[in-house]
Design a protein around this motif. Structure first.
Motif, short mmCIF file in Angstrom:
data_model
loop_
_atom_site.label_atom_id
_atom_site.label_comp_id
_atom_site.label_asym_id
_atom_site.label_seq_id
_atom_site.Cartn_x
_atom_site.Cartn_y
_atom_site.Cartn_z
N GLU A 322 36.21 34.82 63.55
CA GLU A 322 34.84 35.71 64.59
C GLU A 322 33.53 36.18 63.26
N LEU A 323 33.10 35.81 63.27
CA LEU A 323 31.54 36.80 62.90
C LEU A 323 31.94 38.20 63.47
N PRO A 324 31.68 38.83 63.10
CA PRO A 324 31.87 40.01 63.66
C PRO A 324 29.90 40.96 64.45
N LEU A 325 30.14 39.49 65.10
CA LEU A 325 28.83 40.62 65.79
C LEU A 325 28.52 41.98 66.72
N ILE A 326 28.01 42.00 66.58
CA ILE A 326 27.08 43.08 67.84
C ILE A 326 27.86 42.99 68.90
N ASN A 327 26.59 42.22 69.29
CA ASN A 327 26.52 41.15 70.29
C ASN A 327 25.89 39.38 70.50
N TYR A 328 26.42 38.99 71.93
CA TYR A 328 25.69 37.58 71.35
C TYR A 328 24.35 37.21 71.53
N GLY A 329 23.85 38.49 71.53
CA GLY A 329 22.02 38.32 71.27
C GLY A 329 21.76 38.22 70.37
N GLU A 330 22.65 38.78 69.13
CA GLU A 330 22.61 38.90 67.72
C GLU A 330 22.96 37.28 67.09
N ALA A 331 23.53 36.69 68.22
CA ALA A 331 24.13 34.61 68.11
C ALA A 331 23.35 34.64 67.62
N ASN A 332 21.65 34.89 69.29
CA ASN A 332 20.85 33.89 69.53
C ASN A 332 19.90 34.23 68.20
N LYS A 333 20.35 35.04 67.97
CA LYS A 333 19.02 35.31 66.49
C LYS A 333 18.97 34.95 65.37
N LEU A 334 20.47 34.38 64.90
CA LEU A 334 21.07 33.59 63.83
C LEU A 334 20.74 32.29 64.37
N LEU A 335 20.87 31.91 65.47
CA LEU A 335 20.48 30.45 65.54
C LEU A 335 19.18 30.25 65.40
N ALA A 336 18.67 31.14 65.79
CA ALA A 336 16.93 30.82 66.48
C ALA A 336 16.49 30.93 64.82
N ALA A 337 16.66 31.18 63.49
CA ALA A 337 16.11 31.83 62.37
C ALA A 337 16.70 30.43 61.83
N LYS A 338 16.00 30.06 60.78
CA LYS A 338 15.57 29.53 59.71
C LYS A 338 16.85 29.06 58.70
N THR A 339 17.15 29.93 58.24
CA THR A 339 18.86 30.46 57.80
C THR A 339 18.89 32.05 58.30
N ILE A 340 20.43 31.68 57.73
CA ILE A 340 20.92 33.49 57.99
C ILE A 340 21.44 34.09 56.23
N ASN A 341 20.86 34.42 56.18
CA ASN A 341 21.01 35.45 54.89
C ASN A 341 22.15 36.06 54.58
N MET A 342 23.19 36.50 54.37
CA MET A 342 23.94 37.09 54.36
C MET A 342 24.32 37.36 52.75
N ARG A 343 25.61 38.66 53.31
CA ARG A 343 26.40 38.73 51.28
C ARG A 343 28.47 38.89 51.71
N ILE A 344 28.78 38.38 51.33
CA ILE A 344 30.03 38.64 51.17
C ILE A 344 30.75 38.31 50.06
N ILE A 345 31.84 39.48 49.57
CA ILE A 345 31.92 39.92 49.01
C ILE A 345 33.75 39.49 48.94
N LEU A 346 34.01 39.16 47.67
CA LEU A 346 35.35 38.32 47.18
C LEU A 346 36.71 39.23 46.90
N PHE A 347 37.35 39.84 46.99
CA PHE A 347 38.77 40.38 46.07
C PHE A 347 40.14 39.44 45.69
N LEU A 348 39.82 39.42 44.93
CA LEU A 348 41.51 38.61 44.59
C LEU A 348 42.11 39.46 44.04
N VAL A 349 43.24 39.54 44.38
CA VAL A 349 44.63 40.27 44.69
C VAL A 349 45.44 39.39 43.43
#
Length: 351
Positions: A322-349
């Motif tokens: 699950e993408l832990p958005l604060i509410n379902y309204g944020e999901a509609n905002k992301l779907l309405a946008a042309k692109t979803i800007n995000m930052r991902i951090i990877l940690f190698l164990v």
């Protein structure tokens, strides 16, 4: 004498008859008709008329935040506007105004600042005391000034569950039984609170531990919408390939756990997975911790959550999380946008 008595009695009878005839002829006095104020007759209040004019064309409520308009001037609140754009994205159609059916998008529609200011000055009822105040001051009134607003006892941390109107708070605290409880009872309440606090701090402590790892990769990505090749095409999002920890990766996302028709659901969510595109040897595996955050130019509001997956020669795709958005309204905002800007951090164990 008898003739005189007869004449007098006849005169009395004649007078009575005349009075009765007069009463029958005279009409009763007419009552004064009530004159209504012409300003209020068959007229609604100004506020009610303005509510009907300035309301959202979709939900028919007065907007509480931003107000958008189509090229023909029809008004939409921010929530309904993003919901229309999200529905159109899911259906692979062009979003249209519900009134005039003209095309709408973030570039075609504009905010109506005049209407936003006018709506702020319209009165609205307080949810606690039902007094009418301007919408610009209503939030402050309900939060800090209303005598009927719901408040908690100051002894809540030691187990008092009282919640009532503010004007009764002082009297309750004077007679609250919690301060007289034994230490053991108070400790039980504090342990429950400490458990909730520990769960909240667990995420941050885990992040601090992960930041001490030797190999860490941070990438700013853009997810774009695509359509599947199924008989009924489904919307999904995917990033372009990016390099991290000496390997090639892709992030994919889907709506409502790949629900057949997400447009039938009012509440929406996004889930994502991390996909390894590089090949691994049969003896190599990658134990990865990863977390998604808001990108530097994005509007995504998330509650950070860490996930873990071990990639090997047989498992190149992580489970959908699950993408832990604060509410379902944020999901509609992301779907309405042309692109979803995000930052991902990877940690190698390291093993």
């Amino acid at each position: 004498m008898a003739d005189v008595a007869m004449s007098s009695s006849e005169n009395l009878v004649e007078i009575r008859e005349r009075k009765e005839d007069k009463l029958e002829i005279e009409e009763p006095v007419k009552k004064k008709t009530k004159v209504d104020d012409p300003r209020s007759q068959d007229e609604e209040k100004l506020e009610q008329r303005l509510n009907g004019i300035l309301c959202c064309a979709v939900c028919l409520d007065l907007p509480r935040a931003m107000i958008f308009q189509c090229i023909n001037g029809h008004l939409m609140c921010a929530g309904c506007f993003t919901h229309l754009l999200a529905d159109a994205r899911l259906k692979n159609e062009q979003a249209t105004c519900p009134n005039c059916r003209c095309e709408i998008s973030k570039s075609l529609c504009s905010r109506n600042l005049a209407v936003e200011k006018a709506v702020c000055e319209l009165p609205a009822a307080c949810q606690y005391c039902n007094n009418f105040l301007s919408r610009s001051t209503l939030d402050l009134h309900e939060r800090e000034k209303c005598a009927e607003r719901l408040t908690n006892c100051k002894y809540q941390r030691i187990g008092c569950s009282w919640c009532g109107p503010y004007h009764e708070l002082q009297e309750h605290e004077q007679h609250c039984c919690r301060p007289q409880k034994s230490g053991a009872e108070i400790m039980d309440a504090l342990q429950t609170i400490d458990q909730k606090r520990a769960e909240e701090m667990k995420v941050y402590s885990n992040i601090f531990n992960l930041l001490s790892f030797e190999k860490i990769s941070l990438n700013d990505l853009q997810m774009r919408p695509y359509r599947s090749d199924d008989f009924i095409p489904r919307l999904y999002h995917e990033t372009s390939r990016f390099s991290a920890l000496d390997h090639q990766w892709v992030v994919k996302a889907r709506v409502n756990d790949n629900q057949r028709d997400p447009t039938q659901s009012y509440s929406r969510s996004l889930s994502y997975q991390l996909v390894l595109k590089s090949r691994l040897s049969s003896t190599t595996s990658l134990d990865i911790n990863y977390i998604v955050l808001k990108g530097p130019f994005g509007e995504m509001k998330v509650n950070p959550k860490i996930y873990r997956f071990e990639f090997n020669n047989d498992s190149f795709e992580s489970d959908y999380q699950e993408l832990p958005l604060i509410n379902y309204g944020e999901a509609n905002k992301l779907l309405a946008a042309k692109t979803i800007n995000m930052r991902i951090i990877l940690f190698l164990v390291q093993k």
